[in-house]
Design an enzyme around this catalytic site. Structure first.
Site, PDB file in Angstrom:
ATOM      1  N   SER A 108       0.842  -1.197   0.000  1.00  0.00           N
ATOM      2  CA  SER A 108       0.000   0.000   0.000  1.00  0.00           C
ATOM      3  C   SER A 108       0.876   1.245   0.000  1.00  0.00           C
ATOM      4  CB  SER A 108      -0.927  -0.032   1.222  1.00  0.00           C
ATOM      5  OG  SER A 108      -1.948   0.933   1.102  1.00  0.00           O
ATOM      6  N   ASN A 109       0.322   2.389   0.371  1.00  0.00           N
ATOM      7  CA  ASN A 109       1.097   3.636   0.442  1.00  0.00           C
ATOM      8  C   ASN A 109       0.500   4.499   1.546  1.00  0.00           C
ATOM      9  OD1 ASN A 109      -0.945   5.557  -0.686  1.00  0.00           O
ATOM     10  ND2 ASN A 109      -0.836   4.114  -2.386  1.00  0.00           N
TER      11      ASN A 109
END
Ligand code: CTP
Length: 226
Positions: free
Chosen positions: A30-31
């Protein structure tokens, strides 16, 4: 007296937050997007009163997961987000892609937890680009929808933003230079340069994302009614 019904309002879809791509039941790529910027834009769209607002959020904290007065949709992966956006994009509508969807996903998702003794190798495959997919769909829509993107860049910022404006067939793109202090993902403030399809550009000075949300909506309305 003129009554504007929900059905008569222009639909605006606003995406927000990151997406998650799981490679086993408990781990993902993810980020650090928080959803704050998308949430601020969607809140401003609801407050304006003239839009049917669809808020599509990736996995974000409860504070940014829903917008009161909007239709709220929660998604996990980039493919989930694409499905939700595609189902809602309509002729004459507006799509604001403030989300940071993951560009890749693991080729295989293990149904059971991967143990560290397995020394795992994660192979990635590309995710669909939601804006590009919607640009293709938009060619069939009459009147066409407005497509609005964001670009978070660290270097050669203008070159990349203009490339995305062109390649994703956008009406406008909001560029922020995430290498600057007080801008980008985990920040409570932001600053933008917006580039329009017709070559115009406008600067938005650094301020709280909540205040910028309203300015972004005003900017979209000005463009949409020009
Ligand atoms: N975007 C999208 N679908 C993706 C990835 C990004 O629609 N799979 C949208 C984002 O919501 C944003 C715009 O495309 O509005 C630009 O996203 P960005 O991450 O800056 O660009 P990418 O196209 O992913 O390119 P790169 O990561 O190489 O900069």
């Amino acid at each position: 007296m003129r009554v504007t019904t929900e059905a008569a309002k222009r639909r605006i879809i606003i995406t927000s937050g990151p997406t998650r791509e799981y490679f086993d039941p408990i781990r993902f790529l993810s980020n650090p997007s928080t959803g704050r910027m998308g949430h601020a834009i969607a809140s401003a769209a609801v407050a304006h009163g003239g839009f049917e607002v669809i808020y599509v959020a990736g996995p974000v904290s409860a504070e940014f997961a829903t917008v009161s007065g909007a239709t709220n949709r929660q998604v996990i992966s980039t493919e989930d987000m694409l499905r939700e956006v595609e189902a809602n994009l309509n002729a004459g509508g507006i799509l604001v892609m403030a989300a940071a969807p993951a560009d890749y996903r693991p080729a295989v998702r293990s149904p059971i937890k991967i143990k560290k003794t397995e020394n795992p190798q994660i192979n990635l495959v590309p995710n669909p680009d939601i804006l590009k997919e919607m640009a293709a769909k938009n060619r069939q829509l009459q009147p066409r929808a407005l497509l609005i993107g964001f670009a978070a860049e660290t270097h050669e910022t203008e070159k990349y933003a203009l490339g995305k404006l062109r390649d994703k067939e956008l009406d406008m793109i909001f560029l922020n230079d995430v290498s600057r202090k007080g801008a980008g993902f985990a920040s409570t403030t932001n600053e933008f340069t917006v580039f329009y399809r017709d070559g115009r550009r406008v600067e938005f000075a650094n301020e709280a994302k909540e205040a910028l949300g309203k300015k972004i909506i005003d900017c979209i309305i000005a463009y949409a009614s020009a």
